[in-house]
Design a protein around this motif. Structure first.
Motif, PDB file in Angstrom:
ATOM      1  N   ILE A  73      18.960  19.244  49.958  1.00 28.98           N
ATOM      2  CA  ILE A  73      20.038  19.513  50.898  1.00 28.98           C
ATOM      3  C   ILE A  73      21.280  20.049  50.188  1.00 28.98           C
ATOM      4  CG2 ILE A  73      21.626  18.393  52.522  1.00 28.98           C
ATOM      5  CD1 ILE A  73      19.253  16.475  53.186  1.00 28.98           C
ATOM      6  N   GLY A  74      21.518  19.589  48.968  1.00 27.97           N
ATOM      7  CA  GLY A  74      22.696  20.041  48.241  1.00 27.97           C
ATOM      8  C   GLY A  74      22.694  21.520  47.940  1.00 27.97           C
ATOM      9  N   HIS A  75      21.526  22.155  48.084  1.00 32.97           N
ATOM     10  CA  HIS A  75      21.426  23.569  47.719  1.00 32.97           C
ATOM     11  C   HIS A  75      21.177  24.455  48.931  1.00 32.97           C
ATOM     12  CE1 HIS A  75      21.879  22.402  43.610  1.00 32.97           C
ATOM     13  NE2 HIS A  75      20.993  21.458  43.820  1.00 32.97           N
ATOM     14  N   ILE A  76      21.526  23.945  50.115  1.00 33.49           N
ATOM     15  CA  ILE A  76      21.617  24.840  51.263  1.00 33.49           C
ATOM     16  C   ILE A  76      22.942  25.593  51.153  1.00 33.49           C
ATOM     17  CG2 ILE A  76      20.159  23.434  52.773  1.00 33.49           C
ATOM     18  CD1 ILE A  76      22.637  22.341  54.105  1.00 33.49           C
ATOM     19  N   THR A  77      22.951  26.836  51.553  1.00 25.89           N
ATOM     20  CA  THR A  77      24.141  27.679  51.416  1.00 25.89           C
ATOM     21  C   THR A  77      25.072  27.474  52.600  1.00 25.89           C
ATOM     22  OG1 THR A  77      22.884  29.344  50.182  1.00 25.89           O
ATOM     23  CG2 THR A  77      24.953  30.057  51.197  1.00 25.89           C
ATOM     24  N   ILE A  78      26.328  27.145  52.312  1.00 26.45           N
ATOM     25  CA  ILE A  78      27.312  26.995  53.385  1.00 26.45           C
ATOM     26  C   ILE A  78      28.395  28.081  53.314  1.00 26.45           C
ATOM     27  CG2 ILE A  78      26.941  24.504  53.612  1.00 26.45           C
ATOM     28  CD1 ILE A  78      29.632  24.150  52.107  1.00 26.45           C
ATOM     29  N   GLU A  79      28.467  28.812  52.199  1.00 30.19           N
ATOM     30  CA  GLU A  79      29.388  29.940  52.056  1.00 30.19           C
ATOM     31  C   GLU A  79      28.624  31.066  51.363  1.00 30.19           C
ATOM     32  OE1 GLU A  79      32.413  30.345  53.087  1.00 30.19           O
ATOM     33  OE2 GLU A  79      33.188  28.331  53.503  1.00 30.19           O
ATOM     34  N   VAL A  80      28.377  32.162  52.061  1.00 34.89           N
ATOM     35  CA  VAL A  80      27.501  33.211  51.533  1.00 34.89           C
ATOM     36  C   VAL A  80      28.000  33.750  50.195  1.00 34.89           C
ATOM     37  CG1 VAL A  80      26.572  35.513  51.956  1.00 34.89           C
ATOM     38  CG2 VAL A  80      26.701  33.865  53.823  1.00 34.89           C
ATOM     39  N   ASN A  81      29.286  33.952  50.058  1.00 36.57           N
ATOM     40  CA  ASN A  81      29.875  34.464  48.811  1.00 36.57           C
ATOM     41  C   ASN A  81      30.740  33.395  48.159  1.00 36.57           C
ATOM     42  OD1 ASN A  81      28.814  37.182  49.042  1.00 36.57           O
ATOM     43  ND2 ASN A  81      30.252  37.449  50.736  1.00 36.57           N
ATOM     44  N   GLY A  82      30.247  32.167  48.199  1.00 41.42           N
ATOM     45  CA  GLY A  82      31.053  31.037  47.761  1.00 41.42           C
ATOM     46  C   GLY A  82      30.971  30.723  46.278  1.00 41.42           C
TER      47      GLY A  82
END
Length: 322
Positions: free
Chosen positions: A165-174
């Motif tokens: 879960i920690g490696h789901i993307t929440i900011e595409v260019n984050g």
């Protein structure tokens, strides 16, 4: 009485304890800093020493104690069948035969599973998710891990990578994550990430009592410092906790829409923030997830602070040796 030794390998701490076969008691629980820069060989030697001490403790308390085996929870990705840790973004281990190294040193049959899966197993077995058919666990510490239970069974996926879960993307260019991806949840809401955001804000000119709390040495600033300052009314710390709740809320809302769990358990030091974290987190989830999913789900702090991974590692051993 039968016991299983549970080992929880974390980015910050190693925790070892003897878990009764029914999960209802833990004896001899010990914790030490991981000391990751020492390298995996030294860390594994220390784990073995800790486990031997726990076994001695269990046998002193009960001369008839029978030690069945040792269950190990480690950050991954990993391969449960071979017992090899393939890569750990925070510890920087690669292709380490952790299961066999520990099991052979102790002379016990051993198992290996992801550390966050173990936390999920512990909370599902005897903790906050006990009895739930569908549940998700977030473990928030040096990194962010996760475990998923569907129809009462832990989900491992095709190659033991389910639940990262920690490696789901929440900011595409984050922000760049330790795994090499950009914009992972872990890069925003793990313990070190919270501290990093605080330091960046202070260095950019934000006024805060956080600096005084660490004697002017920003290198000593931790997520716990931020939580304590937020509880004391520090505006910057409060903003950082609310931002953390928003990031976590995004991740949890995604999982509610995907899995429709009955319970989401949040484990780790971040739970010490209490309502400062959980109130805005639940609000963010309610804003983003489908209403029926929100109404069906309870978002709770873990019920096994400090021992969920150890208890779950023992449960994983039982599951693999049934």
């Amino acid at each position: 009485m039968n016991w299983i030794i549970g080992v929880d390998i974390g980015g910050t701490n190693l925790v070892v304890g003897a878990v009764r076969e029914d999960g209802e008691e833990v004896r001899g629980l010990v914790s030490e800093p991981t000391g990751a820069p020492e390298g995996p060989d030294v860390v594994i030697e220390r784990i073995v020493t800790m486990a031997r001490g726990v076994i001695e403790h269990a046998r002193r308390a009960d001369p008839n104690a029978r030690i069945l085996g040792v269950g190990v929870g480690s950050p991954g990705p990993l391969n449960r069948e071979t017992g090899v840790v393939i890569f750990t973004p925070n510890l920087r281990w690669r292709d380490m035969p952790v299961r066999d190294r520990i099991g052979q040193a102790l002379g016990l049959p051993a198992s290996l599973d992801n550390d966050a899966n173990c936390a999920m197993l512990g909370e599902h077995w005897v903790g906050a998710a006990r009895g739930a058919s569908n549940a998700v666990c977030f473990t928030i510490g040096t990194g962010i891990g996760g475990g998923i239970v569907v129809d009462g069974k832990l989900v491992h996926g095709a190659s033991d990578v389910a639940g990262e879960i920690g490696h789901i993307t929440i900011e595409v260019n984050g922000r760049r994550c330790g795994c090499g991806n950009d914009g992972c949840l872990e890069a925003y809401a793990s313990g070190p990430a919270i501290a990093r955001r605080a330091v960046e804000a202070i260095e950019a000119g934000a006024t805060s009592g956080l600096t005084d709390r660490v004697g002017g040495d920003l290198g000593r600033l931790t997520a716990q410092t931020v939580f304590e300052a937020a509880a004391g009314g520090d505006p910057l710390a409060d903003e950082l906790v609310r931002d953390t709740a928003r990031y976590l809320g995004v991740g949890i809302a995604n999982l509610l829409n995907l899995l429709n769990p009955e319970v989401v358990v949040v484990c780790g030091g971040v739970t010490r923030a209490g309502d400062h974290l959980f109130v805005p987190l639940r609000r963010e989830v309610a804003r983003r997830a489908f209403r029926p999913a929100v109404e069906a789900c309870r978002i709770l702090p873990g019920a096994l602070p400090g021992s969920a991974g150890v208890v779950g590692a023992a449960r994983a051993w039982l599951d693999q040796h049934a």
